[in-house]
Design an enzyme around this catalytic site. Structure first.
Site, PDB file in Angstrom:
ATOM      1  N   SER A 107       2.665  -7.308   8.295  1.00  0.00           N
ATOM      2  CA  SER A 107       3.168  -6.200   7.481  1.00  0.00           C
ATOM      3  C   SER A 107       2.058  -5.664   6.585  1.00  0.00           C
ATOM      4  O   SER A 107       1.023  -6.302   6.404  1.00  0.00           O
ATOM      5  CB  SER A 107       4.321  -6.681   6.608  1.00  0.00           C
ATOM      6  N   LYS A 108       2.316  -4.515   6.026  1.00  0.00           N
ATOM      7  CA  LYS A 108       1.344  -3.910   5.116  1.00  0.00           C
ATOM      8  C   LYS A 108       1.135  -4.826   3.912  1.00  0.00           C
ATOM      9  O   LYS A 108       0.038  -4.951   3.396  1.00  0.00           O
ATOM     10  CB  LYS A 108       1.832  -2.542   4.672  1.00  0.00           C
TER      11      LYS A 108
END
Ligand code: GLU
Length: 513
Positions: A264-265
């Protein structure tokens, strides 16, 4: 054989995630390998999630990465327009067609009625509270209302949606090129909305209609779309387009560097690596995320790295140019298992590509940095610096960042080395070494080395112990590029200046240690 036509179909909801670049890459490689067509389609039917600038960002990212588009946004083509919001009318026609053939229906339920239905099912202990072949018979739609009532509601302009009428029994099968056979029972599917009350199609309808109309032969996309695939197959069937259905290939997930869970970011931010190809400033929050490009990754290195996230050539070869990838790529060699996003591997690829660049290009990287810093430097010196540094750098910016001592005297010095190795012997050595380099005719790596060795031998001191202190005196740090070459580049006068500085400042440390 059917003409190969693939598409990359991002939604402009923000910056393109690096996984999206991989999807685009695999589509591109497959298209090129088969002399097919790579299409860029923008899926912007969800107006609530539309982010201005995202489309331009996607186009620029693909261009930077070297992923060429043959047809679609920015290029045009026989199936234009390629932006779904501009094809709105067309989807309506296809939704109507499904209604006419009995594969879809109008639903008038309000948000409150839908909520009540879900509550009712929850209370009854039903796990999935869905609008499906069972519950639809209890709702307000054209299946339960008399035809005249439906007509009246449609005429009156009350909001309605069009839903797919999933058959009560049976199953949907599809043969995914990566996942193998996927079978889903009809009762597991819900009556998905195809047209929303704002007259826009949902992703599912628009996606399938466009893949059909644009004659897409293969749908290559991320695994997150696998659960939607049976529904898409059912749509093809409902339209009677089964013979023209594309083949599906769902790419494995990108996992966190430790292999635990989806990348994920947030992970990328926490671990300090980029997740977007180019720097992106979120227009909503103003948050800026540095991209791979700005972090110093070369596009060819990033491509090589991404190609290996889920695919492998089955040989030991790791370095592949785009051309070589086009030749070697095959869907058959894409794995099912998630691919660990090992940023160190990306950096390794970057180092390989950086090192293989001609010196003139590397010199240009450094020259660029120097201009920015307002430092003037002769082209000869720049060339020497990149030559001595090339094996040590990971990113173009490292030539300057790790080589600042070439341009100004260090401000800080490795105190551990000084405390350990700056003693009476080293001081004696430096004094004599100063004199000997003052006197050598040609000041270059070779003559300096001779002077260095001779001085050490004359004084009976081991060179091993001197190297590191000399390096600290000149560069401030305990490790770095070839030391003799470093002195040559820095020049005689500056070398002497730094030695003088060391003699008068390091002594204090030595006395106290
Ligand atoms: N618009 C979808 C996305 O944003 C496309 C999925 C697909 O390729 O079908 O990823």
């Amino acid at each position: 054989m059917k003409e190969i036509r693939v598409r990359f179909a991002p939604s402009p909801t923000g910056a393109l995630h690096i996984g999206g670049v991989r999807t685009a890459l695999y589509n591109y490689l497959f298209a090129r390998q088969h002399n097919g067509t790579m299409i860029l389609r923008i899926e912007d039917t969800d107006q609530n999630r539309y982010v201005p600038g995202a489309e331009a960002y996607i186009i620029e990212s693909l261009k930077w990465a070297g992923i060429g588009i043959d047809e679609g946004i920015g290029v045009g083509g026989p199936f234009a327009p390629y932006r779904q919001s501009e094809r709105k009318e067309l989807y309506r026609k296809y939704a109507d067609q499904l209604i006419d053939s009995g594969h879809a229906y109008y639903a008038f339920d309000t948000e409150a009625e839908l909520e009540a239905m879900r509550d009712r099912l929850k209370k009854a202990g039903v796990d999935y509270q869905q609008y499906n072949s069972v519950t639809r018979m209890t709702m307000r739609n054209s299946l339960t209302l008399p035809a005249s009532e439906t007509e009246k509601l449609l005429q009156s302009g009350v909001p309605y949606v069009i839903r797919l009428k999933v058959p009560e029994t049976g199953e949907v099968r599809l043969q995914d090129l990566i996942r193998g056979e996927v079978v889903v029972q009809m009762h597991e599917l819900d009556d998905k909305v195809l047209m929303k009350s704002d007259g826009m199609p949902t992703y599912h309808l628009a996606n399938v209609v466009d893949d059909y109309l644009m004659r897409i032969s293969h749908v290559i996309r991320g695994e997150e779309w696998l659960p939607s695939a049976p529904l898409h197959v059912l749509l093809y069937k409902s339209f009677g387009w089964e013979a023209d259905m594309p083949q599906f290939a769902h790419l494995p997930l990108l996992l966190k560097p430790d292999g635990n869970g989806k990348l994920s970011k947030r992970d990328a931010d926490r671990m300090g690596f980029p997740i977007f190809p180019l720097t992106w400033t979120d227009p909503g929050t103003g948050e800026k995320s540095v991209g791979f490009r700005e972090a110093g990754y070369l596009p060819e290195a990033l491509i090589n790295f991404l190609a290996f996230l889920g695919w492998n050539p089955g040989t030991e070869q790791e370095i592949f140019s785009m051309k070589e990838l086009i030749k070697a790529f095959s869907i058959g060699r894409i794995g099912k298992a998630g691919a660990r996003f090992d940023i160190q591997k990306a950096t390794w690829f970057n180092e390989q590509y950086l090192r293989s660049k001609p010196e003139s290009i590397l010199a240009a990287y450094l020259a660029d940095q120097l201009v920015k810093k307002g430092i003037t430097c002769s082209p000869e010196k720049i060339l020497k610096i990149v030559a001595v540094m090339r094996e040590r750098v990971s990113f173009p910016k490292d030539f300057y960042e790790q080589g600042q001592f070439f341009f100004h005297a260090p401000q800080t010095f490795d105190s551990t080395v000084i405390a350990k190795k700056w003693n009476a012997d080293t001081v004696k050595f430096i004094r004599v070494f100063q004199e000997s380099i003052e006197n050598i005719e040609q000041f270059n790596a070779e003559t300096i080395k001779t002077a260095f060795e001779k001085t050490a031998a004359d004084l009976g001191i081991k060179t091993g112990q001197l190297m590191q202190v000399l390096r600290v005196a000149i560069t401030g740090s305990a490790s770095g590029p070839d030391l003799m070459m470093t002195l040559e580049i820095i020049g005689r006068q500056e070398t002497l200046n730094r030695l003088v500085f060391a003699l008068s400042n390091f002594n204090v440390n030595a006395a106290s240690s």
